[in-house]
Scaffold this motif. Structure first.
Motif, PDB file in Angstrom:
ATOM      1  N   LEU A 119       1.377   1.805 -15.438  1.00  0.00           N
ATOM      2  CA  LEU A 119       2.729   1.294 -15.231  1.00  0.00           C
ATOM      3  C   LEU A 119       3.030   1.115 -13.741  1.00  0.00           C
ATOM      4  N   SER A 120       2.607   2.081 -12.928  1.00  0.00           N
ATOM      5  CA  SER A 120       2.839   1.982 -11.481  1.00  0.00           C
ATOM      6  C   SER A 120       2.119   0.769 -10.899  1.00  0.00           C
ATOM      7  N   ARG A 121       0.874   0.578 -11.301  1.00  0.00           N
ATOM      8  CA  ARG A 121       0.077  -0.526 -10.768  1.00  0.00           C
ATOM      9  C   ARG A 121       0.652  -1.870 -11.194  1.00  0.00           C
ATOM     10  N   ILE A 122       1.056  -1.973 -12.449  1.00  0.00           N
ATOM     11  CA  ILE A 122       1.654  -3.230 -12.921  1.00  0.00           C
ATOM     12  C   ILE A 122       2.908  -3.552 -12.114  1.00  0.00           C
ATOM     13  N   GLN A 163       0.839  -1.208   0.000  1.00  0.00           N
ATOM     14  CA  GLN A 163       0.000   0.000   0.000  1.00  0.00           C
ATOM     15  C   GLN A 163       0.873   1.256   0.000  1.00  0.00           C
ATOM     16  N   LEU A 164       1.979   1.213   0.735  1.00  0.00           N
ATOM     17  CA  LEU A 164       2.881   2.368   0.795  1.00  0.00           C
ATOM     18  C   LEU A 164       3.648   2.523  -0.519  1.00  0.00           C
ATOM     19  N   TYR A 165       3.957   1.394  -1.174  1.00  0.00           N
ATOM     20  CA  TYR A 165       4.585   1.490  -2.494  1.00  0.00           C
ATOM     21  C   TYR A 165       3.642   2.227  -3.452  1.00  0.00           C
ATOM     22  N   GLU A 166       2.368   1.870  -3.393  1.00  0.00           N
ATOM     23  CA  GLU A 166       1.387   2.492  -4.276  1.00  0.00           C
ATOM     24  C   GLU A 166       1.194   3.969  -3.933  1.00  0.00           C
ATOM     25  N   ALA A 167       1.185   4.278  -2.629  1.00  0.00           N
ATOM     26  CA  ALA A 167       1.055   5.681  -2.221  1.00  0.00           C
ATOM     27  C   ALA A 167       2.202   6.512  -2.788  1.00  0.00           C
TER      28      ALA A 167
END
Length: 278
Positions: free
Chosen positions: A229-232, A188-192
């Motif tokens: 790209l971020s989500r992948i 979750q923090l990577y995605e944030a």
């Protein structure tokens, strides 16, 4: 010995109550506050963009502050309805087909970003046409501010101990209360960081330095491509939904499948915008 060192390196999960505060019988959750914070920050930033005529084609903003005030309700409805419907269709359809009432039980599952994205897109198209605003400029405005919501939303996911990552022994791995006794990536923090802070900074650079709002559709394309790209990338660290697991190859997830068309669409929008401006 290595296992002992890995255990010592694991970060403890912060003891944060999912309920931020309560007023009598009414409990206010961090997740709800995240939605409010994201929409509020995005609204304020969008008003500043709309007020700066120099950023737009022909040095004239196609939106007003009043437009953005009115759009708040439209986008809130689009995000919530689209996000819930998307979650049901993409991630929980089998369970809902057995128990249709589950579709409105938001505590069983949650919201899908891709569904919320489609709901917000529909809201933008309808609102733009109703108010005589160029649809692509409407897309650009909202795309520039969406990372605020993504950032706060992913922080709320972390606080809630949900959507955690795959099992890992990295020094910053976290043992989530709902993730079993295993240390996991705090995805979750990577995605944030990626979908929120980094993407916000990239879009701000495009808008404020490159004046990319003068190319209708370019900022929207950059957002769609950047999010995809971020989500992948993060999907390689995020635990897939239990009811779906890996779709193929031992690593392909639904999040990746839904994000690939976003990358293609984003690239097409950017190329189209630059060609139109040439």
């Amino acid at each position: 010995m290595l296992e002992v060192l890995n255990t010592l390196a694991v970060m403890p999960f912060p003891d944060i109550d999912p309920v931020a505060f309560a007023i009598g019988p009414v409990a206010v959750h961090w997740y709800g506050l995240a939605y409010v914070a994201g929409i509020l920050c995005g609204w304020l930033y969008a008003r500043r963009l709309a007020a700066n005529d120099a950023l737009w084609p022909q040095d004239r903003s196609p939106l007003t502050a009043a437009h953005l005030d009115d759009f708040l309700l439209w986008v809130a409805v689009g995000i919530v309805l689209g996000g819930r419907i998307g979650y049901v269709l993409f991630y929980d359809l089998a369970a809902v087909s057995q128990d249709p009432m589950r579709a409105i039980e938001i505590w069983n599952g949650g919201m899908s970003f891709h569904g919320g994205f489609l709901g917000a897109t529909l809201a933008m198209i309808l609102f733009a046409r109703r108010n005589g605003i160029p649809v692509l400029s409407m897309f650009d405005t909202i795309a520039a501010v969406v990372p605020f919501g993504l950032f706060f939303g992913r922080i709320a996911n972390f606080i809630n101990g949900e959507l955690w990552g795959r099992i890992s022994d990295v020094p910053w791995a976290v043992v989530f209360p709902t993730g079993g006794p295993f240390s996991r990536h705090p995805s979750q923090l990577y995605e944030a960081g990626l979908e929120g802070l980094l993407l916000l900074a990239v879009l701000a650079f495009l808008v404020l330095r490159w004046k990319a709002l003068k190319w209708p559709g370019f900022v929207a394309g950059a957002f769609v491509c950047g999010y995809g790209l971020s989500r992948i990338f993060v999907e390689f660290f995020r635990e897939p939904d239990a009811q779906l697991g890996y779709l193929a190859f031992g690593w392909l997830t639904m999040g990746m499948v839904l994000s690939l068309p976003m990358v293609a669409l984003g690239v097409w929008l950017m190329l189209r915008a630059r060609k139109s401006a040439a």
